[in-house]
Design a protein around this motif. Sequence first.
Motif, short mmCIF file in Angstrom:
data_model
loop_
_atom_site.label_atom_id
_atom_site.label_comp_id
_atom_site.label_asym_id
_atom_site.label_seq_id
_atom_site.Cartn_x
_atom_site.Cartn_y
_atom_site.Cartn_z
N ALA A 36 28.20 7.55 48.91
CA ALA A 36 28.39 8.97 49.22
C ALA A 36 29.18 9.67 48.14
O ALA A 36 28.85 10.80 47.73
N LEU A 37 30.23 9.03 47.64
CA LEU A 37 31.03 9.61 46.56
C LEU A 37 30.21 9.74 45.27
O LEU A 37 30.30 10.75 44.55
N LEU A 38 29.41 8.72 44.99
CA LEU A 38 28.55 8.77 43.80
C LEU A 38 27.51 9.88 43.93
O LEU A 38 27.26 10.63 42.98
N LEU A 39 26.91 10.01 45.11
CA LEU A 39 25.92 11.06 45.34
C LEU A 39 26.54 12.45 45.26
O LEU A 39 25.86 13.43 44.93
N ALA A 40 27.85 12.55 45.55
CA ALA A 40 28.55 13.83 45.45
C ALA A 40 28.92 14.17 44.01
O ALA A 40 29.45 15.26 43.74
N GLY A 41 28.68 13.25 43.08
CA GLY A 41 28.94 13.51 41.68
C GLY A 41 30.26 12.98 41.17
O GLY A 41 30.67 13.30 40.04
N VAL A 42 30.94 12.16 41.95
CA VAL A 42 32.21 11.58 41.51
C VAL A 42 31.91 10.45 40.53
O VAL A 42 31.07 9.58 40.82
N PRO A 43 32.54 10.41 39.36
CA PRO A 43 32.31 9.33 38.39
C PRO A 43 32.60 7.96 39.01
O PRO A 43 33.46 7.85 39.89
N PRO A 44 31.89 6.90 38.57
CA PRO A 44 31.98 5.59 39.22
C PRO A 44 33.39 5.04 39.42
O PRO A 44 33.74 4.62 40.52
N VAL A 45 34.21 5.00 38.36
CA VAL A 45 35.55 4.43 38.51
C VAL A 45 36.39 5.28 39.46
O VAL A 45 37.13 4.76 40.30
N GLN A 46 36.26 6.60 39.35
CA GLN A 46 37.01 7.48 40.24
C GLN A 46 36.51 7.34 41.69
O GLN A 46 37.30 7.45 42.64
N ALA A 47 35.22 7.09 41.86
CA ALA A 47 34.68 6.85 43.20
C ALA A 47 35.27 5.58 43.80
O ALA A 47 35.64 5.55 44.99
N LEU A 48 35.38 4.52 43.00
CA LEU A 48 35.97 3.27 43.48
C LEU A 48 37.44 3.47 43.85
O LEU A 48 37.91 2.97 44.87
N ALA A 49 38.16 4.22 43.01
CA ALA A 49 39.57 4.47 43.27
C ALA A 49 39.76 5.30 44.54
O ALA A 49 40.61 4.99 45.38
N THR A 50 38.96 6.35 44.70
CA THR A 50 39.06 7.20 45.89
C THR A 50 38.66 6.43 47.14
O THR A 50 39.22 6.63 48.22
N ASN A 51 37.70 5.54 46.99
CA ASN A 51 37.29 4.71 48.12
C ASN A 51 38.43 3.86 48.64
O ASN A 51 38.54 3.61 49.85
N LYS A 52 39.31 3.40 47.74
CA LYS A 52 40.46 2.61 48.17
C LYS A 52 41.43 3.46 48.99
O LYS A 52 42.04 2.98 49.95
N VAL A 53 41.60 4.72 48.58
CA VAL A 53 42.51 5.60 49.31
C VAL A 53 42.09 5.71 50.76
O VAL A 53 42.88 5.51 51.69
#
Length: 253
Positions: A36-53
């Motif tokens: 979902a984060l990737l589809l929203a346009g969040v860069p991969p590493v930032q998507a992984l980091a935000t997913n942890k939050v």
Amino acid sequence: MLDLAPDLILVLIAAGFFAGFIDAIAGGGGLITVPALLLAGVPPVQALATNKVQGIFGAATAAVSYARRGLVDPRKQWQAALAAGVAGAAGAFLVSYLPTEWLRFVLPVILIGIAAFFALKPGLNDLDRVQRVAPAVFAITIVPLVGFYDGLLGPGAGSFYMIGFVTLAGYGVLKATAHTKLLNFASNLGGLLAFALVAKPLWSIGIMMGLAQIAGAALGARLAARIGARLIKPLLVATSTLLALRLIWQMIG
């Protein structure tokens, strides 16, 4: 700071709720939130980091819910949780040294593999079965391995913990699900602490998704405790398959 449209933020919050629900029942909430984060346009590493939050909210809620129902004793898991947290931090530190575009290609493979396991593996129910490895061996081998993966990549880690508990520790599906939550929380937390140093999590988005995860996880844990494998297996198979097809479609398009 990534500027996301309000409608995308609402979609991510909804994804957080659904992920919390799925993760509490079957594990693998990151299989929903990272795509979902990737589809929203969040860069991969930032998507992984935000997913942890956002992931720590749901995992903590599910862990508490299962413990209150007597399905797991977190006091007996603290050593394994510590190993998961350290391994998760190590995996997250390594992310910054690896190319990340491969994430878009790896995720569908992971999703399809998990769906196939739970769809085709016979005898998966809530009854305990033969234990193949001792708890101490499980804690120093499988737990750090999955924890490292959780920090490095993340999506599906809860499902991998559960597969390990079912196939090696001999747990029934519901008991395995309950035992994954503290470990998933620990490896998420370890990964988040590392990502806070090497990446830039979208804290506001992650917290909003996390609050939605709390509601979803509480509901999911309640239903899973009542219904067990009859709910867990088909929901995990259907979700994993649909998300894999969605990501494949996006790559083709």
